[in-house]
Design a protein around this motif. Structure first.
Motif, PDB file in Angstrom:
ATOM      1  N   THR A 118     -21.659 -37.708  15.623  1.00  0.00           N
ATOM      2  CA  THR A 118     -20.467 -36.900  15.332  1.00  0.00           C
ATOM      3  C   THR A 118     -19.765 -37.446  14.091  1.00  0.00           C
ATOM      4  O   THR A 118     -19.364 -36.685  13.193  1.00  0.00           O
ATOM      5  CB  THR A 118     -19.508 -36.906  16.525  1.00  0.00           C
ATOM      6  OG1 THR A 118     -20.197 -36.419  17.693  1.00  0.00           O
ATOM      7  CG2 THR A 118     -18.296 -36.033  16.258  1.00  0.00           C
ATOM      8  N   LEU A 119     -19.605 -38.764  14.034  1.00  0.00           N
ATOM      9  CA  LEU A 119     -19.004 -39.398  12.855  1.00  0.00           C
ATOM     10  C   LEU A 119     -19.843 -39.141  11.605  1.00  0.00           C
ATOM     11  O   LEU A 119     -19.307 -38.820  10.530  1.00  0.00           O
ATOM     12  CB  LEU A 119     -18.884 -40.904  13.097  1.00  0.00           C
ATOM     13  CG  LEU A 119     -17.896 -41.353  14.177  1.00  0.00           C
ATOM     14  CD1 LEU A 119     -18.186 -42.797  14.585  1.00  0.00           C
ATOM     15  CD2 LEU A 119     -16.452 -41.215  13.710  1.00  0.00           C
ATOM     16  N   MET A 120     -21.151 -39.277  11.733  1.00  0.00           N
ATOM     17  CA  MET A 120     -22.039 -39.086  10.587  1.00  0.00           C
ATOM     18  C   MET A 120     -22.028 -37.641  10.106  1.00  0.00           C
ATOM     19  O   MET A 120     -22.057 -37.371   8.901  1.00  0.00           O
ATOM     20  CB  MET A 120     -23.458 -39.525  10.963  1.00  0.00           C
ATOM     21  CG  MET A 120     -23.579 -41.023  11.259  1.00  0.00           C
ATOM     22  SD  MET A 120     -25.075 -41.455  12.173  1.00  0.00           S
ATOM     23  CE  MET A 120     -26.316 -41.203  10.920  1.00  0.00           C
ATOM     24  N   ALA A 121     -21.982 -36.709  11.057  1.00  0.00           N
ATOM     25  CA  ALA A 121     -21.938 -35.302  10.677  1.00  0.00           C
ATOM     26  C   ALA A 121     -20.662 -35.002   9.902  1.00  0.00           C
ATOM     27  O   ALA A 121     -20.700 -34.328   8.857  1.00  0.00           O
ATOM     28  CB  ALA A 121     -22.029 -34.420  11.921  1.00  0.00           C
TER      29      ALA A 121
ATOM     30  N   ASP B 120     -28.862 -34.174  12.466  1.00  0.00           N
ATOM     31  CA  ASP B 120     -29.351 -32.849  12.078  1.00  0.00           C
ATOM     32  C   ASP B 120     -29.201 -31.822  13.197  1.00  0.00           C
ATOM     33  O   ASP B 120     -28.719 -30.706  12.970  1.00  0.00           O
ATOM     34  CB  ASP B 120     -30.813 -32.927  11.645  1.00  0.00           C
ATOM     35  CG  ASP B 120     -30.998 -33.572  10.286  1.00  0.00           C
ATOM     36  OD1 ASP B 120     -29.989 -33.828   9.606  1.00  0.00           O
ATOM     37  OD2 ASP B 120     -32.160 -33.834   9.906  1.00  0.00           O
ATOM     38  N   SER B 121     -29.656 -32.175  14.408  1.00  0.00           N
ATOM     39  CA  SER B 121     -29.616 -31.203  15.497  1.00  0.00           C
ATOM     40  C   SER B 121     -28.180 -30.895  15.901  1.00  0.00           C
ATOM     41  O   SER B 121     -27.842 -29.747  16.201  1.00  0.00           O
ATOM     42  CB  SER B 121     -30.420 -31.710  16.698  1.00  0.00           C
ATOM     43  OG  SER B 121     -30.518 -30.716  17.702  1.00  0.00           O
ATOM     44  N   LEU B 122     -27.317 -31.910  15.924  1.00  0.00           N
ATOM     45  CA  LEU B 122     -25.907 -31.659  16.230  1.00  0.00           C
ATOM     46  C   LEU B 122     -25.287 -30.757  15.172  1.00  0.00           C
ATOM     47  O   LEU B 122     -24.527 -29.836  15.492  1.00  0.00           O
ATOM     48  CB  LEU B 122     -25.135 -32.977  16.320  1.00  0.00           C
ATOM     49  CG  LEU B 122     -23.615 -32.837  16.538  1.00  0.00           C
ATOM     50  CD1 LEU B 122     -23.312 -32.129  17.852  1.00  0.00           C
ATOM     51  CD2 LEU B 122     -22.935 -34.197  16.494  1.00  0.00           C
ATOM     52  N   SER B 123     -25.605 -30.997  13.910  1.00  0.00           N
ATOM     53  CA  SER B 123     -25.081 -30.154  12.835  1.00  0.00           C
ATOM     54  C   SER B 123     -25.541 -28.713  13.003  1.00  0.00           C
ATOM     55  O   SER B 123     -24.755 -27.766  12.837  1.00  0.00           O
ATOM     56  CB  SER B 123     -25.533 -30.699  11.478  1.00  0.00           C
ATOM     57  OG  SER B 123     -25.046 -32.002  11.254  1.00  0.00           O
TER      58      SER B 123
ATOM     59  N   LEU C 200     -19.701 -47.232   8.784  1.00  0.00           N
ATOM     60  CA  LEU C 200     -19.339 -45.928   8.234  1.00  0.00           C
ATOM     61  C   LEU C 200     -17.822 -45.837   8.112  1.00  0.00           C
ATOM     62  O   LEU C 200     -17.099 -46.096   9.074  1.00  0.00           O
ATOM     63  CB  LEU C 200     -19.855 -44.814   9.143  1.00  0.00           C
ATOM     64  CG  LEU C 200     -19.757 -43.383   8.627  1.00  0.00           C
ATOM     65  CD1 LEU C 200     -20.640 -43.195   7.395  1.00  0.00           C
ATOM     66  CD2 LEU C 200     -20.161 -42.395   9.727  1.00  0.00           C
ATOM     67  N   LYS C 201     -17.345 -45.492   6.938  1.00  0.00           N
ATOM     68  CA  LYS C 201     -15.912 -45.342   6.723  1.00  0.00           C
ATOM     69  C   LYS C 201     -15.513 -43.905   7.021  1.00  0.00           C
ATOM     70  O   LYS C 201     -15.901 -42.973   6.307  1.00  0.00           O
ATOM     71  CB  LYS C 201     -15.532 -45.714   5.288  1.00  0.00           C
ATOM     72  CG  LYS C 201     -14.032 -45.736   5.034  1.00  0.00           C
ATOM     73  CD  LYS C 201     -13.723 -46.232   3.645  1.00  0.00           C
ATOM     74  CE  LYS C 201     -12.229 -46.225   3.356  1.00  0.00           C
ATOM     75  NZ  LYS C 201     -11.465 -47.046   4.321  1.00  0.00           N
TER      76      LYS C 201
ATOM     77  N   ALA D 202     -28.640 -46.233  19.667  1.00  0.00           N
ATOM     78  CA  ALA D 202     -27.174 -46.248  19.628  1.00  0.00           C
ATOM     79  C   ALA D 202     -26.634 -47.507  18.970  1.00  0.00           C
ATOM     80  O   ALA D 202     -27.110 -48.613  19.219  1.00  0.00           O
ATOM     81  CB  ALA D 202     -26.611 -46.119  21.040  1.00  0.00           C
ATOM     82  N   GLY D 203     -25.662 -47.319  18.104  1.00  0.00           N
ATOM     83  CA  GLY D 203     -25.015 -48.433  17.435  1.00  0.00           C
ATOM     84  C   GLY D 203     -25.736 -48.942  16.209  1.00  0.00           C
ATOM     85  O   GLY D 203     -25.270 -49.872  15.554  1.00  0.00           O
ATOM     86  N   LYS D 204     -26.850 -48.330  15.852  1.00  0.00           N
ATOM     87  CA  LYS D 204     -27.637 -48.795  14.707  1.00  0.00           C
ATOM     88  C   LYS D 204     -27.428 -47.942  13.451  1.00  0.00           C
ATOM     89  O   LYS D 204     -27.848 -48.339  12.362  1.00  0.00           O
ATOM     90  CB  LYS D 204     -29.125 -48.818  15.075  1.00  0.00           C
ATOM     91  CG  LYS D 204     -29.450 -49.783  16.211  1.00  0.00           C
ATOM     92  CD  LYS D 204     -30.926 -49.737  16.575  1.00  0.00           C
ATOM     93  CE  LYS D 204     -31.222 -50.709  17.722  1.00  0.00           C
ATOM     94  NZ  LYS D 204     -32.650 -50.654  18.137  1.00  0.00           N
ATOM     95  N   GLY D 205     -26.833 -46.767  13.615  1.00  0.00           N
ATOM     96  CA  GLY D 205     -26.602 -45.901  12.476  1.00  0.00           C
ATOM     97  C   GLY D 205     -27.845 -45.236  11.940  1.00  0.00           C
ATOM     98  O   GLY D 205     -27.845 -44.745  10.812  1.00  0.00           O
ATOM     99  N   THR D 206     -28.919 -45.220  12.722  1.00  0.00           N
ATOM    100  CA  THR D 206     -30.186 -44.642  12.251  1.00  0.00           C
ATOM    101  C   THR D 206     -30.494 -43.294  12.895  1.00  0.00           C
ATOM    102  O   THR D 206     -31.467 -42.641  12.525  1.00  0.00           O
ATOM    103  CB  THR D 206     -31.352 -45.604  12.537  1.00  0.00           C
ATOM    104  OG1 THR D 206     -31.413 -45.864  13.948  1.00  0.00           O
ATOM    105  CG2 THR D 206     -31.177 -46.909  11.778  1.00  0.00           C
ATOM    106  N   ALA D 207     -29.690 -42.873  13.875  1.00  0.00           N
ATOM    107  CA  ALA D 207     -29.924 -41.589  14.528  1.00  0.00           C
ATOM    108  C   ALA D 207     -29.611 -40.452  13.554  1.00  0.00           C
ATOM    109  O   ALA D 207     -28.774 -40.581  12.660  1.00  0.00           O
ATOM    110  CB  ALA D 207     -29.054 -41.465  15.781  1.00  0.00           C
ATOM    111  N   SER D 208     -30.276 -39.334  13.739  1.00  0.00           N
ATOM    112  CA  SER D 208     -30.077 -38.185  12.852  1.00  0.00           C
ATOM    113  C   SER D 208     -29.045 -37.226  13.436  1.00  0.00           C
ATOM    114  O   SER D 208     -29.152 -36.827  14.607  1.00  0.00           O
ATOM    115  CB  SER D 208     -31.387 -37.430  12.644  1.00  0.00           C
ATOM    116  OG  SER D 208     -31.155 -36.203  11.968  1.00  0.00           O
TER     117      SER D 208
END
Length: 338
Positions: A23-26, A320-323, A56-57, A312-318
């Motif tokens: 969610t944060l990354m999206a 894309d599907s959530l977006s 991630l900021k 989880a917690g590694k920042g490597t998940a995508s």
């Protein structure tokens, strides 16, 4: 970027899984991904901690749902849960179950009250919820009960997996294979087909949905030599649906139903069980497939993947599907935008 009249409500999901960080990354790539304005119903402290963990900021701002659209460009809008959520990435605990469910219920209430246009849900961990006393087979079934918040009888929720090149529906959902025949009845097959037909017309704007129906047995029973279910139940039920005016084809062999040429002959496949529906659509487009719940008085979408505790917690998940789920949720709830 889609501009719905109201923002999209996004649930927290399992806090120890990848839901918070995708969610944060999206949001961090909201313009690049052409995301609609959304807000997340979660513990702000949890989101801040996860953002720091993955480096991630992200600017977060606690708000009311009605304020989310005005905030979205500059900060991730967060509607806080009533209790803190103490969770570590990759380490699920049933102690968070109450707030996981509260996030889902709140999102549905917001749509009911006109504060959100639709719901996009992050993945949940059913085993953890079961340990806390959760009585539903899965996320989809719980949303069916929540449809009662709209003053109606709880709906029959139907799971649709929508990918760029294939849409599938499992008629039976989260049950063991050996129990399929106990649940797979003419009534369930008929009600599922009717809901699919109605929602493809209403939500997806397909004028006359072409519905392919898979058989239960190898080769769709081979005229009864490999199983009698197609001859005795599925075939006659499809005849009744055709008499009602539905464009249903089958029962068809599952092993020849999903290749490219076959996919051009239908709009959606009704499969008899979970994996028969999900394996082909996820194989074709894992990152772009969206889980849509049909039959509800509101729009709900979700990524087609799970909690992915190992990521989880590694920042490597995508994300894309959530977006994709966010974009589709707004498109289905605000058809004039498409």
């Amino acid at each position: 970027m889609l501009e719905a009249a109201r923002a999209l409500a996004v649930t927290m999901g399992e806090p120890s899984g990848i839901g918070p960080e995708i969610t944060l990354m999206a949001w961090a790539e909201r313009f690049k991904r052409a995301l609609p304005p959304f807000y997340v119903i979660a513990d702000p402290d949890l989101l801040e901690a996860r953002a720091r963990q993955i480096g991630l900021k992200v600017n977060l701002q606690v708000c009311h749902p009605s304020e989310a659209r005005g905030i979205f460009d500059d900060a991730l809008p967060v509607v806080p849960l009533p209790q803190a959520v103490n969770a570590q990435a990759g380490a699920p605990t049933p102690e968070t179950a109450e707030m996981v469910l509260a996030s889902i219920r709140t999102a549905v209430e917001h749509v009911r009250d006109g504060l959100a246009c639709a719901v996009a849900t992050n993945p949940i961990a059913k085993e953890t919820l079961y340990q806390a006393g959760f009585k539903h087979a899965g996320h989809t079934e719980y949303l069916g009960e929540l449809s009662g918040l709209f003053g109606e009888e709880p709906a029959q929720p139907v799971m649709l997996l929508a990918g760029p090149d294939l849409m599938t529906v499992p008629v039976t959902l989260h049950i063991p294979l050996h129990k399929i025949w106990e649940e797979l009845t003419p009534e369930l097959l008929m009600s599922t087909a009717r809901i699919v037909d109605a929602d493809l017309k209403k939500r997806f704007r397909v004028e006359r949905p072409r519905i392919a129906v898979a058989g239960l047995n190898p080769h769709a029973g081979e005229n009864g030599t490999m199983g009698r279910e197609e001859v005795e139940m599925i075939g006659p039920t499809l005849d009744r649906l055709r008499a009602e005016g539905l464009d249903v084809r089958g029962p068809l062999p599952g092993d020849t139903l999903f290749h490219e040429a076959a996919r051009e002959t239908y709009d959606v496949v009704l499969a008899m069980y979970h994996d028969q529906a999900l394996i082909p659509v996820k194989t074709l487009a894992f990152d772009d497939t969206v889980n849509v719940t049909l039959g509800l008085p509101f729009v709900r979408t979700s990524p087609d993947h799970g909690t992915a505790f190992s990521l989880a917690g590694k920042g490597t998940a995508s994300p894309d599907s959530l977006s994709a789920a966010m974009r589709l949720a707004v498109a289905l709830s605000e058809p004039e935008l498409v």
